[in-house]
Design an enzyme around this catalytic site. Structure first.
Site, PDB file in Angstrom:
ATOM      1  N   HIS A  27     -16.288 -66.709  19.145  1.00  0.00           N
ATOM      2  CA  HIS A  27     -15.517 -67.671  18.356  1.00  0.00           C
ATOM      3  C   HIS A  27     -16.328 -68.944  18.106  1.00  0.00           C
ATOM      4  O   HIS A  27     -16.295 -69.868  18.918  1.00  0.00           O
ATOM      5  CB  HIS A  27     -14.223 -68.021  19.093  1.00  0.00           C
ATOM      6  CG  HIS A  27     -13.372 -66.831  19.402  1.00  0.00           C
ATOM      7  ND1 HIS A  27     -13.670 -65.934  20.406  1.00  0.00           N
ATOM      8  CD2 HIS A  27     -12.232 -66.389  18.823  1.00  0.00           C
ATOM      9  CE1 HIS A  27     -12.740 -64.986  20.435  1.00  0.00           C
ATOM     10  NE2 HIS A  27     -11.860 -65.222  19.490  1.00  0.00           N
ATOM     11  N   GLY A 116      -7.889 -68.443  28.315  1.00  0.00           N
ATOM     12  CA  GLY A 116      -7.936 -67.436  27.267  1.00  0.00           C
ATOM     13  C   GLY A 116      -6.520 -67.058  26.867  1.00  0.00           C
ATOM     14  O   GLY A 116      -6.187 -67.085  25.685  1.00  0.00           O
ATOM     15  N   ILE A 186      -5.593 -74.692  11.663  1.00  0.00           N
ATOM     16  CA  ILE A 186      -5.928 -73.279  11.405  1.00  0.00           C
ATOM     17  C   ILE A 186      -5.686 -72.462  12.678  1.00  0.00           C
ATOM     18  O   ILE A 186      -6.022 -72.907  13.779  1.00  0.00           O
ATOM     19  CB  ILE A 186      -7.412 -73.139  10.986  1.00  0.00           C
ATOM     20  CG1 ILE A 186      -7.651 -73.713   9.590  1.00  0.00           C
ATOM     21  CG2 ILE A 186      -7.880 -71.684  11.048  1.00  0.00           C
ATOM     22  CD1 ILE A 186      -7.097 -72.885   8.438  1.00  0.00           C
ATOM     23  N   HIS A 258     -12.940 -68.599  12.813  1.00  0.00           N
ATOM     24  CA  HIS A 258     -12.249 -68.581  14.106  1.00  0.00           C
ATOM     25  C   HIS A 258     -12.891 -67.625  15.103  1.00  0.00           C
ATOM     26  O   HIS A 258     -13.242 -68.026  16.211  1.00  0.00           O
ATOM     27  CB  HIS A 258     -10.770 -68.223  13.933  1.00  0.00           C
ATOM     28  CG  HIS A 258     -10.112 -67.845  15.232  1.00  0.00           C
ATOM     29  ND1 HIS A 258      -9.508 -68.771  16.045  1.00  0.00           N
ATOM     30  CD2 HIS A 258     -10.038 -66.655  15.880  1.00  0.00           C
ATOM     31  CE1 HIS A 258      -9.076 -68.149  17.146  1.00  0.00           C
ATOM     32  NE2 HIS A 258      -9.376 -66.871  17.072  1.00  0.00           N
ATOM     33  N   GLU A 402      10.113 -71.061  34.959  1.00  0.00           N
ATOM     34  CA  GLU A 402       9.428 -70.132  35.871  1.00  0.00           C
ATOM     35  C   GLU A 402       7.953 -69.990  35.522  1.00  0.00           C
ATOM     36  O   GLU A 402       7.090 -70.013  36.404  1.00  0.00           O
ATOM     37  CB  GLU A 402      10.108 -68.755  35.838  1.00  0.00           C
ATOM     38  CG  GLU A 402      11.556 -68.742  36.338  1.00  0.00           C
ATOM     39  CD  GLU A 402      12.558 -69.200  35.291  1.00  0.00           C
ATOM     40  OE1 GLU A 402      12.169 -69.363  34.111  1.00  0.00           O
ATOM     41  OE2 GLU A 402      13.741 -69.395  35.644  1.00  0.00           O
ATOM     42  N   PHE A 428      13.102 -62.572  37.661  1.00  0.00           N
ATOM     43  CA  PHE A 428      12.476 -63.518  36.733  1.00  0.00           C
ATOM     44  C   PHE A 428      10.969 -63.652  36.950  1.00  0.00           C
ATOM     45  O   PHE A 428      10.330 -64.506  36.338  1.00  0.00           O
ATOM     46  CB  PHE A 428      13.185 -64.870  36.783  1.00  0.00           C
ATOM     47  CG  PHE A 428      14.633 -64.779  36.382  1.00  0.00           C
ATOM     48  CD1 PHE A 428      15.024 -64.006  35.292  1.00  0.00           C
ATOM     49  CD2 PHE A 428      15.622 -65.434  37.107  1.00  0.00           C
ATOM     50  CE1 PHE A 428      16.368 -63.894  34.933  1.00  0.00           C
ATOM     51  CE2 PHE A 428      16.960 -65.326  36.756  1.00  0.00           C
ATOM     52  CZ  PHE A 428      17.337 -64.552  35.667  1.00  0.00           C
ATOM     53  N   HIS A 464      20.355 -59.421  36.461  1.00  0.00           N
ATOM     54  CA  HIS A 464      19.754 -60.138  37.587  1.00  0.00           C
ATOM     55  C   HIS A 464      19.192 -59.199  38.650  1.00  0.00           C
ATOM     56  O   HIS A 464      18.585 -59.656  39.609  1.00  0.00           O
ATOM     57  CB  HIS A 464      20.795 -61.069  38.227  1.00  0.00           C
ATOM     58  CG  HIS A 464      21.032 -62.318  37.429  1.00  0.00           C
ATOM     59  ND1 HIS A 464      21.319 -62.295  36.094  1.00  0.00           N
ATOM     60  CD2 HIS A 464      21.017 -63.635  37.789  1.00  0.00           C
ATOM     61  CE1 HIS A 464      21.483 -63.549  35.651  1.00  0.00           C
ATOM     62  NE2 HIS A 464      21.292 -64.365  36.664  1.00  0.00           N
TER      63      HIS A 464
HETATM   64  C1  LIG Z   1      -1.173 -65.749  24.821  1.00  0.00           C
HETATM   65  C2  LIG Z   1      -2.173 -65.444  23.778  1.00  0.00           C
HETATM   66  N1  LIG Z   1      -1.767 -64.912  22.626  1.00  0.00           N
HETATM   67  C3  LIG Z   1      -2.664 -64.583  21.677  1.00  0.00           C
HETATM   68  C4  LIG Z   1      -3.989 -64.782  21.865  1.00  0.00           C
HETATM   69  C5  LIG Z   1      -4.995 -64.350  20.814  1.00  0.00           C
HETATM   70  N2  LIG Z   1      -5.542 -65.560  20.154  1.00  0.00           N
HETATM   71  C6  LIG Z   1      -6.715 -66.083  20.536  1.00  0.00           C
HETATM   72  S1  LIG Z   1      -7.096 -67.473  19.691  1.00  0.00           S
HETATM   73  C7  LIG Z   1      -5.689 -67.352  18.765  1.00  0.00           C
HETATM   74  C8  LIG Z   1      -5.394 -68.378  17.710  1.00  0.00           C
HETATM   75  C9  LIG Z   1      -5.373 -69.718  18.294  1.00  0.00           C
HETATM   76  O1  LIG Z   1      -5.328 -70.682  17.317  1.00  0.00           O
HETATM   77  P1  LIG Z   1      -5.894 -72.101  17.656  1.00  0.00           P
HETATM   78  O2  LIG Z   1      -5.499 -72.481  19.011  1.00  0.00           O
HETATM   79  O3  LIG Z   1      -5.507 -72.991  16.553  1.00  0.00           O
HETATM   80  O4  LIG Z   1      -7.454 -71.858  17.699  1.00  0.00           O
HETATM   81  P2  LIG Z   1      -8.497 -72.074  16.515  1.00  0.00           P
HETATM   82  O5  LIG Z   1      -8.299 -70.960  15.548  1.00  0.00           O
HETATM   83  O6  LIG Z   1      -8.190 -73.392  15.913  1.00  0.00           O
HETATM   84  O7  LIG Z   1      -9.804 -72.005  17.195  1.00  0.00           O
HETATM   85  C10 LIG Z   1      -4.946 -66.258  19.140  1.00  0.00           C
HETATM   86  C11 LIG Z   1      -3.671 -65.867  18.518  1.00  0.00           C
HETATM   87  C12 LIG Z   1      -4.371 -65.345  23.103  1.00  0.00           C
HETATM   88  N3  LIG Z   1      -5.653 -65.568  23.383  1.00  0.00           N
HETATM   89  N4  LIG Z   1      -3.448 -65.696  24.023  1.00  0.00           N
HETATM   90 MG   LIG Z   2      -6.413 -74.251  15.352  1.00  0.00          MG
END
Ligand SMILES: Cc1ncc(C[n+]2csc(CCOP(=O)(O)OP(=O)(O)O)c2C)c(N)n1
Ligand SMILES: [Mg+2]
Length: 662
Positions: A27, A116, A186, A258, A402, A428, A464
């Protein structure tokens, strides 16, 4: 001439582009967009010393937008940490490189937490900031006086756990938490307009955060914003307006940057645009030496801190908190008292009784609950609440959060110096599960106190009543799931959880259970994971494997079988993970490797039978619940599902007869 801040930032951009290009994966957009902001933070504000990545009073830096891992690897290399080396970076995302796809706390000592899974880095940072204030309240500014910085993306701020974390940080007035938001508008799918129209700044302000905005592409302006954040007594959100992929002339500002390599042409165009003419992975001397100088800023601070530590009367106590195994002396006297006077209590109550012994002996525990304090029995009498007025308190009212609680506990545990434990209902764990998984992955010593662990919770009914939870948590690598059968086992399991270097879950009952362990054992029997609580009197024909509240049922069923001349062992199995780790001869002794024709193995657990064939064998008998529960008093629910001594004994006899006539 000193390189400009922009030129320092361009070194991050170049490394990010080159590493992603080499891996053809990764990325580049986020590191390129936030390079200037990160340069401001690392060259002017962050307190760190690459010579000692784990120096206790360092500022914590958390890259919550973990996909932008190259930002962090570049910063660590440039500021002079031993690892990653430039060769590590050249092998970004390859097998064996510490520069993993996302930052992993077990790969590089300077990576504070694994990030991540979006939102969790932010929430762990809240836990880190809590631990800092708590230890500061105990040890004072001279030993504990640091900040927690976060870089978070749009994704981090959209995730539900972020809302929980923001609420907790605002309520606890965590002034030393500073979040830089990469506001590039973005995400992967395109513009944030597709999915968000909330006023993020207003949301944070409503949660009692300080907010400030700046041009995130201007390092001096970011620095000013950080100064404003430092001066404010609230947690701070710095909105850094940036452009994703900044510097890549044809792709910047778009989702194309991205999560994919820019491609050779675009990288070449970006080099031109940025005025960066060094070959891939080469940093010009003037730039590298300026970065290395900024990596030396913290050395004097660290030396000064070491001097204060060596002169402090609290030195030994402080270091013991960070490194020593917790005191275990409470266990023997506590268990002796239980055996002298065996109580008939729910294991949640037994857990509270254990905690009454643990909390005075282990001052690093910080308890809490997601609004179920009275049900989880997590608060011992002497514990005071941890509040903005009393950060020295050792009990956190997390509210109904939680996931936020679990993530914050990860942050606390990884900060060091505290052992967090927190409660909710076992069902939960589903709400907390992504953080429980990160506890396990990161080896964070968190103790989950999960009560109401079966249909035995009764009237609250199927929503529950956990069914698949125990087995699904056992399926998770790296976490010990304990389901103790009485007060003695509960204390033993607590001791094992505290002594662990990773996370544990205690699954505890709401309903009262009779004492099983009434004789001194001369050691922690639960440490073996499973052990015989009753041996067959006649020839052994049956082995019951039971956990928690079902040990009582298995014992009574075994007595019935004995009366019919069928010898039956009963094995209590508080922790399958620990049993699996025992030497073969021990496992063989408990579960002899013979066919089920000779000795029938029977599991009894008030939850899914899925997976129990691991111990019963395919032709063994698995007694449990493979559907959702019922709303009724506990006793009726147990009867309804055939979890009574009579029903269990009858099923065993029936199974044996059918098998013989086959
Ligand atoms: C919980 C979770 N859901 C989905 C993802 C997959 N994912 C990685 S980056 C991203 C988009 C994030 O957007 P943003 O925070 O704006 O990052 P940018 O594109 O600006 O670098 C997604 C959906 C993830 N890493 N974690
Ligand atoms: Mg972003």
């Amino acid at each position: 001439m000193q390189p400009t801040q922009r030129r320092l930032a361009n070194a991050i951009r170049a490394l990010a582009m080159d590493a992603v290009e080499a891996a053809n994966s990764g990325h580049p957009g986020m590191p390129m967009g936030m390079a200037d902001a990160a340069t401001a933070l690392f060259t002017r504000h962050l307190k760190f010393d690459p010579k000692d990545p784990r120096w206790p009073d360092r500022d914590r830096f958390i890259l919550s937008a973990g996909h932008g891992s190259m930002l962090l690897y570049a910063l660590l290399y440039l500021t002079g940490y031993e690892r990653p080396t430039i060769d590590d970076i050249k092998r970004f995302r390859q097998l064996g490189s510490p520069c993993a796809g996302h930052p992993e706390n077990f790969e590089l000592p300077a990576v504070e937490v694994t990030t991540g899974p979006l939102g969790q880095g932010f929430a762990m940072a809240v836990g880190m900031a809590i631990a800092e204030r708590h230890l500061n309240a105990i040890y004072g500014d001279e030993l504990v006086d640091h900040r927690t910085y976060v870089i978070a993306g749009d994704g981090d701020l959209m995730e539900g756990v972020n809302h929980e974390a923001v609420g907790m940080a605002g309520n606890l007035k965590l002034s030393r938490l500073i979040v830089l938001w990469d506001d590039n508008r973005i995400t992967i799918d395109g513009s944030t307009d597709l999915s968000r129209n909330e006023d993020v700044i207003a949301r944070f302000a409503a949660a009692q955060w300080h907010t400030v905005e700046c041009d995130g592409l201007d390092s001096a302006k970011v620095s000013k914003a950080i100064e404003a954040a430092l001066a404010d007594p609230r947690p701070s959100l710095i909105r850094c307006k940036t452009i994703i992929g900044y510097g890549a002339p044809n792709k910047q500002g778009t989702e194309a940057t991205h999560g994919a390599a820019l491609g050779a042409d675009e990288v070449a165009a970006a080099r031109k645009e940025l005025g960066w003419d060094s070959p891939p992975f080469e940093i010009p001397d003037d730039v590298l030496s300026a970065w290395r100088d900024s990596g030396k800023r913290g050395e004097a601070d660290r030396r000064e801190w070491n001097r204060r530590l060596s002169e402090s009367v609290k030195k030994d106590e402080f270091l013991a908190r960070l490194t020593a195994k917790p005191d275990e002396s409470w266990l023997k006297s506590h268990v002796d008292a239980l055996i002298a006077n065996p109580p008939k209590v729910a294991t949640r109550k037994a857990s509270e009784m254990a905690l009454e012994a643990i909390n005075p002996a282990v001052p690093s525990t910080i308890g809490g609950s997601a609004d179920l304090t009275g049900s989880n029995n997590t608060k011992t009498k002497a514990l005071q609440a941890l509040t903005p007025e009393n950060y020295a308190g050792r009990y956190i009212y997390y509210g109904i959060r939680e996931f936020g609680m679990a993530a914050a506990m990860n942050g606390m545990a990884l900060h060091g110096g505290v052992i967090p434990y927190g409660g909710t209902f076992l069902v939960f764990t589903d709400y907390a599960r992504p953080a429980i998984r990160l506890s396990a992955l990161q080896r964070a010593r968190v103790v989950y106190v999960m009560t109401h662990d079966s249909i035995g919770l009764g009237e609250d009914g199927p929503t529950h009543q956990p069914i698949e939870h125990l087995q699904s948590l056992r399926a998770m690598p790296g976490i010990d799931v304990y389901r103790p059968a009485d007060a003695v086992e509960t204390a033993e399991c607590w001791a094992l959880a505290l002594a662990s270097d990773g996370p544990s879950i205690l699954a505890l009952t709401r309903q009262n259970l009779p004492p099983i362990r009434t004789q001194p054992a001369g050691g922690n029997l639960s440490a073996r994971g499973a052990y015989r609580v009753k041996s067959a009197k006649g020839g052994r024909r049956v082995i019951f494997l039971a956990t928690g509240s079902e040990v009582e049922i298995a014992l009574a069923a075994a007595e019935q079988l004995e009366q019919q001349g069928i010898g039956a062992d009963v094995v209590s199995m508080p922790c399958t993970e620990r049993f699996d780790a025992q030497p073969a001869d021990y496992r063989e002794d408990i579960l002899p490797d013979v066919s089920n024709k000779e000795i029938l193995r029977v599991s009894v657990e008030a939850g899914t039978t899925f997976g129990w064939e691991r111990y019963t064998g395919l032709h063994g008998l698995r007694i449990g619940i493979d559907r959702y529960g019922v709303s009724s008093p506990a006793k009726d629910a147990y009867e309804y599902f055939g979890l009574t001594p009579d029903a269990v004994a009858a099923r065993v006899v029936d199974h044996m007869q059918k098998r013989e006539t086959r």
